[in-house]
Write an enzyme that holds these catalytic residues in place. Structure first.
Site, PDB file in Angstrom:
ATOM      1  N   HIS A   1      36.470  28.114  34.052  1.00 12.43           N
ATOM      2  CA  HIS A   1      36.569  28.724  35.386  1.00 12.43           C
ATOM      3  C   HIS A   1      37.551  29.891  35.376  1.00 12.43           C
ATOM      4  CE1 HIS A   1      34.701  24.892  36.602  1.00 12.43           C
ATOM      5  NE2 HIS A   1      35.625  24.342  35.838  1.00 12.43           N
TER       6      HIS A   1
ATOM      7  N   SER B   1      40.674  58.941  30.875  1.00 14.46           N
ATOM      8  CA  SER B   1      40.214  59.317  32.210  1.00 14.46           C
ATOM      9  C   SER B   1      40.492  60.790  32.409  1.00 14.46           C
ATOM     10  CB  SER B   1      40.971  58.493  33.245  1.00 14.46           C
ATOM     11  OG  SER B   1      40.990  59.168  34.486  1.00 14.46           O
TER      12      SER B   1
ATOM     13  N   LYS C   1      44.997  56.027  30.931  1.00 12.08           N
ATOM     14  CA  LYS C   1      43.830  55.161  30.794  1.00 12.08           C
ATOM     15  C   LYS C   1      43.274  55.109  29.370  1.00 12.08           C
ATOM     16  CE  LYS C   1      41.591  53.503  33.820  1.00 12.08           C
ATOM     17  NZ  LYS C   1      41.065  53.560  35.153  1.00 12.08           N
TER      18      LYS C   1
ATOM     19  N   GLU D   1      31.654  48.205  28.120  1.00 16.60           N
ATOM     20  CA  GLU D   1      31.070  48.184  29.468  1.00 16.60           C
ATOM     21  C   GLU D   1      29.603  48.587  29.437  1.00 16.60           C
ATOM     22  OE1 GLU D   1      34.208  49.427  32.747  1.00 16.60           O
ATOM     23  OE2 GLU D   1      34.357  50.714  31.001  1.00 16.60           O
TER      24      GLU D   1
END
Ligand code: ARG
Length: 457
Positions: free
Chosen positions: A151, A272, A278, A285
């Site tokens: 979980h 970024s 970043k 992804e």
């Protein structure tokens, strides 16, 4: 352009050369096998066979050189190649199609293409597995520990090697599924003609042999209309993508500042345009994001095949783009994750902190097991430890910080050795039953996995 005499819309929906030209190698190989077989059976004269084979070689050379005239007027890869052959060698080129139809031809091409791509994909999965194994081995040498999660809550400490080997297990099953799909794709439809079989004395078994198929199809109607080999391939690739997306998701989560378990290399992350700090895990992804394309391909082909009457129907032309895109997507995803793992730097201290964190209580099960091993019914032990965890949490302490006296107060079965059982290394060592995360088990699992994955199978 389009097909002369046809409505532009019909041409646009019908012409497949833009995508099925990808089958040109398989189409040429299928034609070579067919024409050889016809020669062996005396249907074509030896000179005719030689002329056609030489012409097919010239076609191949033109395609390789980029000089082949692909023409929409000839619809698809099959007619384009056949027409060009006849332009190059004269009317004898028209004999290539003796005893054959585009229906058995396209089914043969696509099966051959699928068999070949599945073999390549297997090597890509093996490469990812090898990379996982290398990281697992290194993590084992460092005895890197992290909590596993249920979980997404910290559960119990495990070795990082154990965690990585879990992903390897899934990939091992993926390879079995790809191999099974390959096995069933490797049946040769040549000789089925349009669907009723050939009126010429063709030898399907010989065609199958020449093309490296396992055997010929057994029924001509099935041979031209079955696409379950493609469905099975897409199903296997969809499940593979499920696994890749899970691995990708962990790399994304773990590389966040919240986890801080891993840093992905510069080669597999991006910056970024506005935020200089970043380091975005775009590769992982996109693997996660592209998973849907492969599921979509499976869904599209399932629907295209559903309730289709025997035998060939033009709906089946939809098989190609779905299969091509799914294979391309899976291959790219495998490569991205292989590179990501190669470049991954795991942060052992952060992982251990998470396993031993004050608020985590990843060792609570150890205390319950300790009590149960000394005769307390496990349910009672569970309740007692739960109450103790509540107290410790209220005091902002770990279980071992409560002190021996409070632990002994749980039950007379508690001894001085209780503190030792709360140590992370003790928790790991106790998980020594088969499948478990004890170092001795993981050492065996690593050796076994290395033997299984080293020879490429
Ligand atoms: N381009 C067609 C396909 O991909 C080839 C088979 C054509 N057969 C036919 N009967 N029109 O399915």
């Amino acid at each position: 352009m389009g097909i002369p005499g046809k409505d532009p819309a019909l041409s646009a929906i019908h012409v497949s050369i833009d995508f099925d030209r990808r089958l040109w190698r398989e189409d040429l190989d299928g034609s070579r096998a067919h024409v050889r077989m016809l020669g062996e059976r005396g249907v074509l004269a030896p000179e005719e066979v030689q002329t056609i084979l030489a012409g097919l070689d010239r076609v191949a050379a033109e395609i390789e050189a980029g000089t082949f005239p692909w023409r929409e007027a000839y619809e698809d890869v099959h007619l384009n190649i056949e027409r060009r052959l006849t332009e190059l060698v004269g009317p004898v080129g028209g004999k290539l199609h003796t005893g054959r139809s585009r229906n058995d031809q396209v089914a043969t091409d696509l099966r051959l293409w699928t068999v070949r791509r599945l073999a390549e994909l297997d090597r890509e999965v093996a490469a990812l597995g090898t990379q996982l194994l290398a990281q697992a081995h290194a993590a084992f040498e460092r005895r890197t520990v992290l909590p596993f999660y249920t979980h997404l809550q910290r559960a119990q400490p495990v070795l990082l090697a154990h965690h990585l080997l879990a992903h390897l297990e899934a990939l091992g099953r993926d390879r079995e599924r790809l191999a099974a799909a390959r096995e069933r794709a490797a049946e040769c439809p040549l000789g089925a003609g349009a669907g009723a079989g050939s009126g010429f004395p063709v030898d399907p078994a010989r065609s199958a042999e020449l093309l490296g198929f396992r055997r010929a199809c057994r029924n001509s109607l099935d041979a031209v209309s079955a696409r379950d080999f493609a469905l099975e391939t897409l199903a296997a690739l969809s499940i593979l993508m499920v696994h890749l997306s899970r691995l990708a998701e962990e790399l994304i989560l773990w590389s966040s500042q919240e986890f801080g378990f891993v840093t992905l290399g510069d080669a597999v992350t991006t910056g970024s345009s506005i935020m200089p700090q970043k380091r975005n895990p775009d590769g992982a992804e996109l693997v996660r994001g592209k998973t849907g394309r492969v599921f979509g391909a499976l869904q599209a082909l399932l629907v295209a095949n559903k309730a289709l009457p025997l035998a060939y129907n033009k709906d089946l032309q939809e098989d190609k783009e779905a299969l091509f895109d799914a294979v391309d997507t899976a291959r790219l995803s495998l490569r991205v994750l292989t590179a990501s793992l190669r470049e991954a730097h795991f942060h052992d201290e952060r992982m251990r902190e998470a396993a031993e964190a004050r608020a985590g209580y990843a060792n609570a099960t150890e205390l319950a097991d300790y009590l149960a091993a000394r005769g307390m019914p496990f349910r009672e032990a569970h309740a007692a430890v739960r109450a103790l965890v509540e107290q410790a949490r209220a005091e902002g302490k770990r279980l071992q910080d409560l002190g021996l006296e409070r632990l002994r107060a749980i039950s007379p079965v508690v001894d001085d050795d209780v503190l030792a059982c709360l140590e992370t290394e003790a928790a790991l060592a106790r998980r020594a039953a088969p499948m478990g995360t004890a170092p001795e088990r993981v050492r065996e699992a690593l050796a076994e996995a290395r033997a299984r994955w080293s020879d490429g199978d």
